[in-house]
Write a protein that holds these residues in place. Structure first.
Motif, short mmCIF file in Angstrom:
data_model
loop_
_atom_site.label_atom_id
_atom_site.label_comp_id
_atom_site.label_asym_id
_atom_site.label_seq_id
_atom_site.Cartn_x
_atom_site.Cartn_y
_atom_site.Cartn_z
N THR A 282 -14.21 -0.81 -8.14
CA THR A 282 -15.01 -1.68 -8.57
C THR A 282 -14.66 -1.95 -10.70
O THR A 282 -13.77 -1.21 -10.39
CB THR A 282 -16.53 -1.51 -8.57
N ARG B 128 -10.92 0.22 -16.18
CA ARG B 128 -11.59 -0.23 -16.22
C ARG B 128 -11.69 -0.36 -14.61
O ARG B 128 -12.47 -0.57 -14.12
CB ARG B 128 -10.45 -1.35 -16.45
N ASP C 180 -9.66 -7.84 -17.06
CA ASP C 180 -9.73 -6.65 -14.79
C ASP C 180 -8.82 -6.92 -14.22
O ASP C 180 -9.11 -6.46 -13.03
CB ASP C 180 -11.30 -7.48 -14.75
N HIS D 150 -16.50 -16.28 -12.04
CA HIS D 150 -16.49 -15.70 -12.23
C HIS D 150 -16.74 -14.69 -13.23
O HIS D 150 -15.89 -14.00 -14.02
CB HIS D 150 -16.09 -14.51 -10.99
N LEU E 26 -22.18 2.88 -5.82
CA LEU E 26 -21.98 1.34 -5.92
C LEU E 26 -20.92 0.92 -4.84
O LEU E 26 -20.23 1.63 -5.06
CB LEU E 26 -21.92 2.02 -7.68
N ILE F 265 -18.56 -13.32 -15.33
CA ILE F 265 -18.53 -11.91 -15.78
C ILE F 265 -17.64 -11.23 -15.95
O ILE F 265 -17.10 -9.89 -16.17
CB ILE F 265 -19.61 -11.28 -14.91
N LEU F 266 -16.00 -11.73 -15.42
CA LEU F 266 -14.78 -10.60 -14.91
C LEU F 266 -14.07 -11.17 -16.58
O LEU F 266 -14.75 -12.23 -16.84
CB LEU F 266 -14.17 -11.09 -13.84
N ARG G 18 -14.86 -2.09 -14.41
CA ARG G 18 -16.05 -1.22 -14.94
C ARG G 18 -17.52 -1.25 -14.69
O ARG G 18 -18.41 -1.85 -15.23
CB ARG G 18 -16.35 -2.63 -16.56
N SER G 19 -17.20 -0.93 -13.93
CA SER G 19 -18.92 0.22 -13.09
C SER G 19 -19.64 -1.10 -12.63
O SER G 19 -20.86 -0.90 -12.16
CB SER G 19 -19.78 0.91 -13.97
N LEU G 20 -18.99 -2.46 -13.05
CA LEU G 20 -19.96 -3.40 -12.21
C LEU G 20 -19.61 -3.68 -10.64
O LEU G 20 -18.82 -3.51 -9.98
CB LEU G 20 -19.34 -4.78 -12.01
N ARG G 21 -20.58 -4.00 -10.09
CA ARG G 21 -20.75 -5.15 -8.25
C ARG G 21 -19.51 -6.04 -7.58
O ARG G 21 -19.92 -6.92 -7.73
CB ARG G 21 -22.04 -4.81 -8.48
N PHE G 22 -18.79 -5.73 -8.44
CA PHE G 22 -17.21 -6.84 -8.59
C PHE G 22 -16.28 -6.03 -7.42
O PHE G 22 -15.29 -5.06 -8.61
CB PHE G 22 -16.93 -7.13 -9.64
#
Length: 80
Positions: free
Chosen positions: A24, A11, A59, A52, A18, A54-55, A26-30
């Protein structure tokens, strides 16, 4: 490293284009570091996930495992 740990580490992504190559989720901007800072500030997993969306819960576990392995200076190898 067992299969569950490897699944969690999958993950965590590191891509040069990036977030400046920082790890990060899962290739997210997190970035992983943001998750660690949120935990260090006293937020619970539930609070982080609420703030959040998105998480995912995995993660957060992955970020903690990744950080633990980096502190132990364990080699983490990524297959592209």
């Amino acid at each position: 490293m067992d299969a569950k740990q490897q699944e969690l580490l999958n993950r965590i992504t590191i891509k040069s284009g990036l977030m400046g190559g920082r790890p990060t989720v899962r290739s997210l901007r997190f970035p992983v570091s943001d998750i660690l800072e949120l935990l260090a500030s006293g937020l619970t997993e539930a609070e982080i996930l609420e703030q959040h969306p998105i998480l995912e819960q995995l993660d957060i576990q992955a970020a903690l495992l990744y950080a633990s392995m980096k502190v132990k200076n364990t080699a983490v190898i990524y297959a592209a």
